[in-house]
Write a protein that holds these residues in place. Structure first.
Motif, PDB file in Angstrom:
ATOM      1  N   CYS A  78       0.932   2.152   9.185  1.00 16.13           N
ATOM      2  CA  CYS A  78      -0.305   1.894   8.585  1.00 16.13           C
ATOM      3  C   CYS A  78      -1.379   1.552   9.490  1.00 16.13           C
ATOM      4  O   CYS A  78      -2.642   2.089   9.434  1.00 16.13           O
ATOM      5  CB  CYS A  78      -0.211   1.100   7.421  1.00 16.13           C
ATOM      6  SG  CYS A  78       0.765   1.675   6.255  1.00 16.13           S
ATOM      7  N   THR A 109      -3.077   4.467   0.975  1.00 12.41           N
ATOM      8  CA  THR A 109      -2.422   4.068  -0.413  1.00 12.41           C
ATOM      9  C   THR A 109      -1.547   4.925  -1.172  1.00 12.41           C
ATOM     10  O   THR A 109      -2.346   6.067  -1.549  1.00 12.41           O
ATOM     11  CB  THR A 109      -3.354   3.379  -1.377  1.00 12.41           C
ATOM     12  OG1 THR A 109      -4.035   2.304  -0.532  1.00 12.41           O
ATOM     13  CG2 THR A 109      -2.490   2.576  -2.366  1.00 12.41           C
ATOM     14  N   GLU A 136      -7.680   3.725   1.091  1.00 14.46           N
ATOM     15  CA  GLU A 136      -7.495   4.661  -0.007  1.00 14.46           C
ATOM     16  C   GLU A 136      -6.511   5.685   0.414  1.00 14.46           C
ATOM     17  O   GLU A 136      -5.708   6.037  -0.401  1.00 14.46           O
ATOM     18  CB  GLU A 136      -8.863   5.348  -0.585  1.00 14.46           C
ATOM     19  CG  GLU A 136      -8.568   5.972  -1.905  1.00 14.46           C
ATOM     20  CD  GLU A 136      -9.934   6.559  -2.511  1.00 14.46           C
ATOM     21  OE1 GLU A 136      -9.846   7.163  -3.407  1.00 14.46           O
ATOM     22  OE2 GLU A 136     -11.000   6.518  -1.765  1.00 14.46           O
ATOM     23  N   LEU A 164      -8.429   0.363  -4.941  1.00 12.36           N
ATOM     24  CA  LEU A 164      -6.786   0.115  -5.252  1.00 12.36           C
ATOM     25  C   LEU A 164      -6.493   0.407  -6.796  1.00 12.36           C
ATOM     26  O   LEU A 164      -5.251   0.570  -6.807  1.00 12.36           O
ATOM     27  CB  LEU A 164      -6.612  -1.014  -4.528  1.00 12.36           C
ATOM     28  CG  LEU A 164      -6.574  -1.214  -2.880  1.00 12.36           C
ATOM     29  CD1 LEU A 164      -6.190  -2.343  -2.288  1.00 12.36           C
ATOM     30  CD2 LEU A 164      -5.946   0.256  -2.199  1.00 12.36           C
ATOM     31  N   LYS A 166      -4.925   3.421  -7.723  1.00 11.73           N
ATOM     32  CA  LYS A 166      -3.737   3.797  -7.079  1.00 11.73           C
ATOM     33  C   LYS A 166      -2.753   2.990  -7.442  1.00 11.73           C
ATOM     34  O   LYS A 166      -1.565   2.986  -6.943  1.00 11.73           O
ATOM     35  CB  LYS A 166      -3.950   3.505  -5.502  1.00 11.73           C
ATOM     36  CG  LYS A 166      -5.036   4.553  -4.785  1.00 11.73           C
ATOM     37  CD  LYS A 166      -4.463   5.827  -4.516  1.00 11.73           C
ATOM     38  CE  LYS A 166      -5.186   6.562  -3.688  1.00 11.73           C
ATOM     39  NZ  LYS A 166      -4.620   7.668  -2.945  1.00 11.73           N
ATOM     40  N   LEU A 200       0.885  -1.179   0.225  1.00 14.27           N
ATOM     41  CA  LEU A 200      -0.210  -0.024   0.069  1.00 14.27           C
ATOM     42  C   LEU A 200       0.870   1.186   0.024  1.00 14.27           C
ATOM     43  O   LEU A 200       0.429   2.333  -0.558  1.00 14.27           O
ATOM     44  CB  LEU A 200      -1.072  -0.129   1.241  1.00 14.27           C
ATOM     45  CG  LEU A 200      -1.733  -1.045   1.236  1.00 14.27           C
ATOM     46  CD1 LEU A 200      -2.860  -1.022   2.488  1.00 14.27           C
ATOM     47  CD2 LEU A 200      -3.088  -1.001   0.107  1.00 14.27           C
ATOM     48  N   ILE A 254      -2.626  -0.620  -7.787  1.00 10.83           N
ATOM     49  CA  ILE A 254      -2.636  -1.886  -6.990  1.00 10.83           C
ATOM     50  C   ILE A 254      -3.674  -2.766  -7.515  1.00 10.83           C
ATOM     51  O   ILE A 254      -4.796  -2.191  -7.699  1.00 10.83           O
ATOM     52  CB  ILE A 254      -2.642  -1.704  -5.423  1.00 10.83           C
ATOM     53  CG1 ILE A 254      -1.463  -0.996  -4.919  1.00 10.83           C
ATOM     54  CG2 ILE A 254      -2.730  -3.319  -4.737  1.00 10.83           C
ATOM     55  CD1 ILE A 254      -1.405  -0.739  -3.320  1.00 10.83           C
ATOM     56  N   ARG A 293       1.465  -4.534  -7.220  1.00 13.14           N
ATOM     57  CA  ARG A 293       1.777  -3.366  -8.080  1.00 13.14           C
ATOM     58  C   ARG A 293       2.410  -3.671  -9.384  1.00 13.14           C
ATOM     59  O   ARG A 293       3.581  -4.173  -9.333  1.00 13.14           O
ATOM     60  CB  ARG A 293       2.656  -2.280  -7.255  1.00 13.14           C
ATOM     61  CG  ARG A 293       2.119  -1.543  -6.213  1.00 13.14           C
ATOM     62  CD  ARG A 293       2.882  -0.506  -5.611  1.00 13.14           C
ATOM     63  NE  ARG A 293       2.307   0.159  -4.461  1.00 13.14           N
ATOM     64  CZ  ARG A 293       1.417   1.193  -4.892  1.00 13.14           C
ATOM     65  NH1 ARG A 293       1.165   1.798  -6.048  1.00 13.14           N
ATOM     66  NH2 ARG A 293       0.828   1.831  -3.649  1.00 13.14           N
TER      67      ARG A 293
END
Length: 183
Positions: free
Chosen positions: A166, A180, A177, A44, A47, A14, A49, A67
């Motif tokens: 995290c 990330t 969200e 995700l 972003k 993330l 992912i 990723r």
């Protein structure tokens, strides 16, 4: 699958400091698993992912969060390509390799230890693990290290610190969200 479980296992991905994370999660059925994965992907994918179930068996799924851009870079390294080729992979797009990995997991034969390459582990450590049958390693953390132990220890500490941060932010109400990084 709760979002907290996902954050616990996938924080380094993330945050953009790791190619991928992998963990097992129980689900009532395949439909619940697909709904959870779909819900995460809605948030995700934008972003950078992707979340995939690599295998589902007996109410348990092997969840892979990665990723694609980083995976592509990792699998293009000469050592990684060579190892995958030796293990019978037909290299093309990383997605093709993921499909081949999923087939190996579904076959139920020997566990495909080359999976470390899909998680961003150094190729020399993945090769060392396979060749030495998980024996004779220099140190262990996220993976067993056969190469640069000092660098690996720094990486393990960075992953732990990231996960702690995290989880703390998530507990304070920060969404997946917002946790990330867009990389």
């Amino acid at each position: 699958m709760s979002e907290e479980v996902f954050v616990h296992y996938c924080s380094p991905t993330l945050a953009g400091i790791k190619t991928a994370n992998l963990f097992s999660c129980r689900f009532a059925d395949e439909e619940e698993m697909r709904d959870s994965v779909r819900r995460l992907n809605v948030v995700l994918v934008k972003k950078g992912i992707r979340v995939l179930p690599l295998r589902y068996r007996d109410g348990c799924a092997l969840i892979y969060a990665y990723r694609p851009s980083k995976l592509s870079q990792d699998l293009q390294q000469a050592d990684a390509c060579s190892l995958l080729e030796k293990r019978g992979y037909t290299f093309g797009a990383p997605e093709r390799c993921i499909i081949q990995l999923m087939q190996r997991l579904a076959d139920g034969g020997e566990f495909p230890h080359e999976i470390g390459l899909f998680l961003g582990y150094p190729p020399e450590d993945v090769s060392g693990f396979i060749e030495n049958r998980a024996e004779g390693y220099k140190c262990a953390g996220e993976w067993k290290v056969y190469g640069d132990a000092d660098k690996a220890k720094e990486t393990f500490a960075k992953y732990r610190k990231c996960t702690e941060a995290c989880l703390a932010q998530f507990a304070q109400g920060k969404s997946i969200e917002r946790l990330t990084a867009a990389v």
